[in-house]
Design a protein around this motif. Structure first.
Motif, short mmCIF file in Angstrom:
data_model
loop_
_atom_site.label_atom_id
_atom_site.label_comp_id
_atom_site.label_asym_id
_atom_site.label_seq_id
_atom_site.Cartn_x
_atom_site.Cartn_y
_atom_site.Cartn_z
N ASN A 137 -22.29 -60.90 -30.15
CA ASN A 137 -21.02 -61.58 -30.46
C ASN A 137 -20.41 -62.24 -29.24
OD1 ASN A 137 -21.12 -60.73 -33.17
ND2 ASN A 137 -20.25 -58.73 -32.61
N SER A 138 -20.80 -61.79 -28.07
CA SER A 138 -20.27 -62.35 -26.82
C SER A 138 -21.36 -62.24 -25.77
CB SER A 138 -19.00 -61.60 -26.39
OG SER A 138 -19.30 -60.23 -26.20
N PRO A 139 -21.24 -63.00 -24.67
CA PRO A 139 -22.27 -62.92 -23.62
C PRO A 139 -22.46 -61.48 -23.13
CG PRO A 139 -20.84 -64.79 -23.24
CD PRO A 139 -20.22 -64.02 -24.37
N MET A 140 -23.71 -61.12 -22.89
CA MET A 140 -24.07 -59.78 -22.42
C MET A 140 -24.64 -59.92 -21.01
SD MET A 140 -26.58 -57.04 -24.30
CE MET A 140 -26.81 -55.39 -23.64
N GLU A 141 -23.79 -59.68 -20.02
CA GLU A 141 -24.21 -59.83 -18.63
C GLU A 141 -24.83 -58.53 -18.15
OE1 GLU A 141 -22.44 -61.25 -14.29
OE2 GLU A 141 -21.17 -61.31 -16.08
N CYS A 142 -26.04 -58.63 -17.60
CA CYS A 142 -26.79 -57.42 -17.25
C CYS A 142 -27.45 -57.55 -15.89
CB CYS A 142 -27.90 -57.16 -18.27
SG CYS A 142 -27.32 -56.87 -19.95
N SER A 143 -27.63 -56.40 -15.25
CA SER A 143 -28.58 -56.26 -14.15
C SER A 143 -29.74 -55.44 -14.68
CB SER A 143 -27.93 -55.55 -12.96
OG SER A 143 -26.87 -56.32 -12.44
N PHE A 144 -30.95 -55.72 -14.21
CA PHE A 144 -32.11 -54.98 -14.72
C PHE A 144 -33.19 -54.93 -13.66
CE2 PHE A 144 -32.49 -59.41 -15.91
CZ PHE A 144 -33.81 -59.73 -15.65
N LEU A 145 -34.06 -53.93 -13.79
CA LEU A 145 -35.21 -53.82 -12.91
C LEU A 145 -36.32 -53.06 -13.60
CD1 LEU A 145 -34.72 -51.09 -10.17
CD2 LEU A 145 -33.05 -51.41 -11.96
N LEU A 146 -37.53 -53.33 -13.18
CA LEU A 146 -38.72 -52.64 -13.69
C LEU A 146 -39.27 -51.72 -12.61
CD1 LEU A 146 -40.78 -55.39 -15.58
CD2 LEU A 146 -39.91 -53.26 -16.56
N LEU A 147 -39.63 -50.50 -13.03
CA LEU A 147 -40.25 -49.52 -12.13
C LEU A 147 -41.47 -48.94 -12.81
CD1 LEU A 147 -37.06 -47.58 -10.93
CD2 LEU A 147 -38.30 -49.35 -9.68
N LYS A 148 -42.28 -48.23 -12.06
CA LYS A 148 -43.45 -47.59 -12.65
C LYS A 148 -43.00 -46.47 -13.58
CE LYS A 148 -44.44 -44.02 -9.16
NZ LYS A 148 -44.62 -42.88 -10.10
N GLY A 149 -43.83 -46.17 -14.57
CA GLY A 149 -43.55 -45.06 -15.47
C GLY A 149 -43.82 -43.73 -14.78
N PRO A 150 -43.42 -42.61 -15.41
CA PRO A 150 -43.55 -41.30 -14.77
C PRO A 150 -44.99 -40.82 -14.59
CG PRO A 150 -42.75 -41.09 -17.02
CD PRO A 150 -42.74 -42.54 -16.71
N TYR A 151 -45.94 -41.41 -15.32
CA TYR A 151 -47.32 -40.93 -15.24
C TYR A 151 -48.26 -41.98 -14.64
CZ TYR A 151 -45.18 -37.65 -18.44
OH TYR A 151 -44.33 -36.74 -19.02
N ASP A 152 -47.70 -42.99 -13.99
CA ASP A 152 -48.52 -44.03 -13.37
C ASP A 152 -48.32 -44.00 -11.87
OD1 ASP A 152 -49.58 -45.48 -15.78
OD2 ASP A 152 -47.44 -45.67 -16.18
N ASP A 153 -49.32 -44.51 -11.14
CA ASP A 153 -49.22 -44.48 -9.68
C ASP A 153 -49.15 -45.88 -9.08
OD1 ASP A 153 -51.77 -45.34 -10.19
OD2 ASP A 153 -52.78 -43.91 -8.87
N VAL A 154 -48.86 -46.90 -9.90
CA VAL A 154 -48.76 -48.26 -9.37
C VAL A 154 -47.58 -48.34 -8.40
CG1 VAL A 154 -47.32 -49.01 -11.31
CG2 VAL A 154 -48.58 -50.69 -9.98
N LYS A 155 -47.75 -49.08 -7.34
CA LYS A 155 -46.73 -49.18 -6.30
C LYS A 155 -45.91 -50.46 -6.51
CE LYS A 155 -49.44 -46.58 -2.90
NZ LYS A 155 -50.54 -46.25 -3.80
N ILE A 156 -44.65 -50.28 -6.89
CA ILE A 156 -43.75 -51.40 -7.15
C ILE A 156 -42.52 -51.26 -6.26
CG2 ILE A 156 -42.26 -52.50 -8.86
CD1 ILE A 156 -44.18 -51.75 -11.00
N ASN A 157 -42.17 -52.34 -5.56
CA ASN A 157 -40.93 -52.36 -4.79
C ASN A 157 -39.79 -52.75 -5.73
OD1 ASN A 157 -42.15 -51.78 -2.27
ND2 ASN A 157 -42.80 -53.90 -2.09
N PRO A 158 -38.77 -51.92 -5.88
CA PRO A 158 -37.69 -52.27 -6.83
C PRO A 158 -36.95 -53.52 -6.41
CG PRO A 158 -37.08 -50.36 -5.51
CD PRO A 158 -38.52 -50.64 -5.22
#
Length: 211
Positions: A143-164
Protein backbone atom coordinates in the motif's frame (compact mmCIF):
# COMPACT_ATOMS: atom_id res chain seq x y z
CA UNK A 1 47.50 -22.45 7.91
CA UNK A 2 48.71 -18.86 7.92
CA UNK A 3 52.19 -17.38 8.04
CA UNK A 4 53.42 -16.24 11.48
CA UNK A 5 54.20 -12.90 9.83
CA UNK A 6 50.54 -12.31 9.04
CA UNK A 7 50.48 -9.50 11.61
CA UNK A 8 52.93 -7.52 9.50
CA UNK A 9 51.02 -8.11 6.29
CA UNK A 10 51.93 -11.53 4.88
CA UNK A 11 48.83 -12.87 3.09
CA UNK A 12 50.12 -16.45 2.64
CA UNK A 13 47.77 -19.35 3.38
CA UNK A 14 48.49 -22.98 2.69
CA UNK A 15 48.79 -26.52 4.03
CA UNK A 16 50.71 -27.20 7.24
CA UNK A 17 53.44 -29.20 5.50
CA UNK A 18 54.39 -26.12 3.45
CA UNK A 19 54.36 -23.68 6.37
CA UNK A 20 57.98 -24.07 7.53
CA UNK A 21 59.36 -23.71 4.01
CA UNK A 22 57.29 -20.60 3.37
CA UNK A 23 58.25 -18.91 6.65
CA UNK A 24 61.91 -19.54 5.87
CA UNK A 25 61.53 -17.67 2.58
CA UNK A 26 58.95 -15.07 3.60
CA UNK A 27 60.08 -11.60 2.59
CA UNK A 28 58.04 -9.61 5.14
CA UNK A 29 60.60 -9.73 8.01
CA UNK A 30 63.16 -8.12 5.69
CA UNK A 31 60.96 -5.18 4.70
CA UNK A 32 62.01 -1.70 5.75
CA UNK A 33 60.24 0.25 8.47
CA UNK A 34 58.59 2.53 5.88
CA UNK A 35 57.33 -0.47 3.90
CA UNK A 36 55.89 -2.05 7.04
CA UNK A 37 54.24 1.25 8.03
CA UNK A 38 52.45 1.36 4.67
CA UNK A 39 51.28 -2.23 5.11
CA UNK A 40 50.10 -1.58 8.68
CA UNK A 41 48.29 1.60 7.60
CA UNK A 42 46.40 -0.39 4.96
CA UNK A 43 45.55 -3.08 7.53
CA UNK A 44 44.27 -0.37 9.90
CA UNK A 45 42.05 1.07 7.16
CA UNK A 46 40.62 -2.38 6.38
CA UNK A 47 39.97 -2.96 10.08
CA UNK A 48 38.23 0.42 10.32
CA UNK A 49 35.95 -0.49 7.39
CA UNK A 50 35.11 -3.83 9.03
CA UNK A 51 34.21 -2.10 12.30
CA UNK A 52 31.99 0.39 10.44
CA UNK A 53 30.20 -2.52 8.75
CA UNK A 54 29.67 -4.38 12.03
CA UNK A 55 28.40 -1.20 13.71
CA UNK A 56 25.94 -0.76 10.83
CA UNK A 57 24.71 -4.33 11.29
CA UNK A 58 24.33 -3.81 15.05
CA UNK A 59 22.27 -0.68 14.34
CA UNK A 60 20.03 -2.65 11.96
CA UNK A 61 19.44 -5.23 14.70
CA UNK A 62 17.73 -2.50 16.75
CA UNK A 63 15.00 -2.09 14.10
CA UNK A 64 11.43 -2.99 15.02
CA UNK A 65 10.75 -5.05 11.91
CA UNK A 66 13.41 -7.65 11.16
CA UNK A 67 12.88 -10.76 9.10
CA UNK A 68 15.09 -13.53 7.79
CA UNK A 69 14.62 -16.82 6.06
CA UNK A 70 15.46 -19.01 9.05
CA UNK A 71 12.70 -17.50 11.21
CA UNK A 72 10.49 -14.47 10.68
CA UNK A 73 10.25 -12.35 13.85
CA UNK A 74 7.11 -10.56 12.63
CA UNK A 75 4.93 -13.53 11.69
CA UNK A 76 3.31 -16.17 13.83
CA UNK A 77 4.73 -19.02 11.79
CA UNK A 78 8.42 -19.86 11.56
CA UNK A 79 10.09 -20.48 8.22
CA UNK A 80 13.00 -22.81 8.87
CA UNK A 81 14.22 -23.18 5.29
CA UNK A 82 16.95 -20.98 3.92
CA UNK A 83 16.56 -19.48 0.46
CA UNK A 84 17.58 -22.08 -2.09
CA UNK A 85 18.85 -20.94 -5.47
CA UNK A 86 18.09 -23.57 -8.12
CA UNK A 87 19.82 -23.67 -11.51
CA UNK A 88 17.89 -23.05 -14.74
CA UNK A 89 18.68 -22.35 -18.39
CA UNK A 90 17.25 -19.58 -20.55
CA UNK A 91 15.32 -20.37 -23.74
CA UNK A 92 17.86 -18.54 -25.91
CA UNK A 93 19.49 -20.27 -28.87
CA UNK A 94 22.68 -20.22 -26.82
CA UNK A 95 21.33 -20.89 -23.36
CA UNK A 96 22.52 -19.01 -20.30
CA UNK A 97 22.71 -20.35 -16.78
CA UNK A 98 20.77 -18.51 -14.09
CA UNK A 99 19.45 -19.26 -10.62
CA UNK A 100 16.10 -18.58 -9.00
CA UNK A 101 14.56 -19.38 -5.63
CA UNK A 102 11.03 -20.56 -4.95
CA UNK A 103 8.79 -17.89 -3.46
CA UNK A 104 9.30 -17.33 0.26
CA UNK A 105 7.77 -15.13 2.96
CA UNK A 106 9.65 -12.59 5.08
CA UNK A 107 8.03 -9.70 6.99
CA UNK A 108 4.62 -10.94 5.82
CA UNK A 109 5.57 -10.26 2.17
CA UNK A 110 6.31 -12.67 -0.65
CA UNK A 111 9.73 -12.48 -2.29
CA UNK A 112 11.90 -14.16 -4.92
CA UNK A 113 15.66 -14.04 -5.42
CA UNK A 114 17.40 -14.46 -8.76
CA UNK A 115 21.12 -14.83 -9.47
CA UNK A 116 23.32 -14.92 -12.54
CA UNK A 117 26.91 -15.89 -13.28
CA UNK A 118 29.40 -13.27 -14.53
CA UNK A 119 26.48 -10.90 -15.24
CA UNK A 120 25.03 -13.32 -17.83
CA UNK A 121 28.26 -13.59 -19.77
CA UNK A 122 27.63 -15.85 -22.76
CA UNK A 123 30.23 -18.49 -21.86
CA UNK A 124 31.11 -18.20 -18.16
CA UNK A 125 32.54 -21.73 -18.33
CA UNK A 126 35.40 -20.30 -20.39
CA UNK A 127 36.30 -17.75 -17.73
CA UNK A 128 38.78 -18.55 -14.97
CA UNK A 129 37.25 -15.85 -12.75
CA UNK A 130 33.59 -16.32 -11.92
CA UNK A 131 31.29 -14.08 -9.94
CA UNK A 132 27.66 -14.20 -8.88
CA UNK A 133 25.21 -11.31 -8.70
CA UNK A 134 21.71 -11.42 -7.26
CA UNK A 135 18.40 -9.56 -7.47
CA UNK A 136 15.71 -9.29 -4.80
CA UNK A 137 12.13 -9.10 -6.09
CA UNK A 138 9.02 -8.23 -4.10
CA UNK A 139 6.06 -10.27 -5.37
CA UNK A 140 3.43 -8.92 -2.97
CA UNK A 141 1.45 -5.75 -3.55
CA UNK A 142 2.13 -3.00 -1.00
CA UNK A 143 0.00 0.00 0.00
CA UNK A 144 2.98 2.30 0.48
CA UNK A 145 6.71 2.22 -0.33
CA UNK A 146 8.61 -0.40 1.67
CA UNK A 147 12.12 0.88 2.34
CA UNK A 148 14.49 -1.90 3.38
CA UNK A 149 18.07 -2.77 4.11
CA UNK A 150 19.05 -6.35 3.32
CA UNK A 151 22.01 -8.70 3.13
CA UNK A 152 22.77 -12.28 2.21
CA UNK A 153 24.88 -14.57 4.40
CA UNK A 154 25.78 -18.24 4.34
CA UNK A 155 23.31 -20.69 5.83
CA UNK A 156 24.02 -22.46 9.15
CA UNK A 157 25.16 -25.70 7.48
CA UNK A 158 27.29 -24.27 4.66
CA UNK A 159 30.93 -23.25 4.70
CA UNK A 160 30.94 -20.75 1.81
CA UNK A 161 32.88 -17.60 2.69
CA UNK A 162 30.83 -14.44 2.11
CA UNK A 163 31.79 -10.93 3.20
CA UNK A 164 28.59 -9.24 4.46
CA UNK A 165 27.48 -6.20 2.46
CA UNK A 166 24.40 -4.15 3.36
CA UNK A 167 22.21 -3.08 0.43
CA UNK A 168 19.27 -0.64 0.46
CA UNK A 169 16.16 -0.33 -1.68
CA UNK A 170 12.67 1.19 -1.53
CA UNK A 171 10.16 -1.32 -2.94
CA UNK A 172 6.93 -0.12 -4.53
CA UNK A 173 4.36 -1.71 -6.83
CA UNK A 174 5.96 0.10 -9.78
CA UNK A 175 9.57 -0.58 -8.71
CA UNK A 176 9.52 -4.01 -7.12
CA UNK A 177 12.95 -5.38 -8.01
CA UNK A 178 16.48 -4.29 -7.27
CA UNK A 179 19.28 -4.08 -9.78
CA UNK A 180 21.59 -7.08 -9.91
CA UNK A 181 23.96 -6.67 -6.98
CA UNK A 182 27.31 -8.38 -6.37
CA UNK A 183 27.11 -11.43 -4.13
CA UNK A 184 30.19 -10.69 -2.01
CA UNK A 185 31.91 -14.09 -2.13
CA UNK A 186 35.53 -13.67 -1.07
CA UNK A 187 37.05 -15.02 -4.30
CA UNK A 188 36.40 -17.02 -7.48
CA UNK A 189 37.49 -20.27 -5.78
CA UNK A 190 34.61 -19.96 -3.32
CA UNK A 191 32.31 -19.00 -6.19
CA UNK A 192 33.27 -22.18 -8.05
CA UNK A 193 32.45 -24.21 -4.93
CA UNK A 194 28.96 -22.71 -4.92
CA UNK A 195 28.46 -23.32 -8.63
CA UNK A 196 29.55 -26.94 -8.26
CA UNK A 197 26.77 -27.58 -5.75
CA UNK A 198 23.37 -28.86 -6.84
CA UNK A 199 21.67 -25.90 -5.16
CA UNK A 200 22.91 -22.75 -3.42
CA UNK A 201 21.56 -22.25 0.10
CA UNK A 202 21.89 -18.82 1.69
CA UNK A 203 20.20 -16.84 4.44
CA UNK A 204 18.52 -13.52 3.63
CA UNK A 205 18.03 -10.78 6.23
CA UNK A 206 15.60 -7.91 5.60
CA UNK A 207 15.33 -4.87 7.87
CA UNK A 208 12.33 -2.63 7.23
CA UNK A 209 13.03 1.07 7.75
CA UNK A 210 10.21 2.82 9.60
CA UNK A 211 9.38 6.43 8.73
Amino acid sequence: MQCKYKRIGCPWQGPFHELTAHEGECGHPAKTGNELMEILDEMDQNHKKEMQLYNSIFNLLSFEKIGYTGTDFCSQTCHKKEVQFRPYRTDDFITRLYYETPRFTVLNQTWVLKARVNDSERNPNLSCKRTLSFQLILKSKVNSPMECSFLLLKGPYDDVKINPVIYHFAFTNESNETDYLPLPIIDSVECNKLLAAKNINLRLFIFQIQK
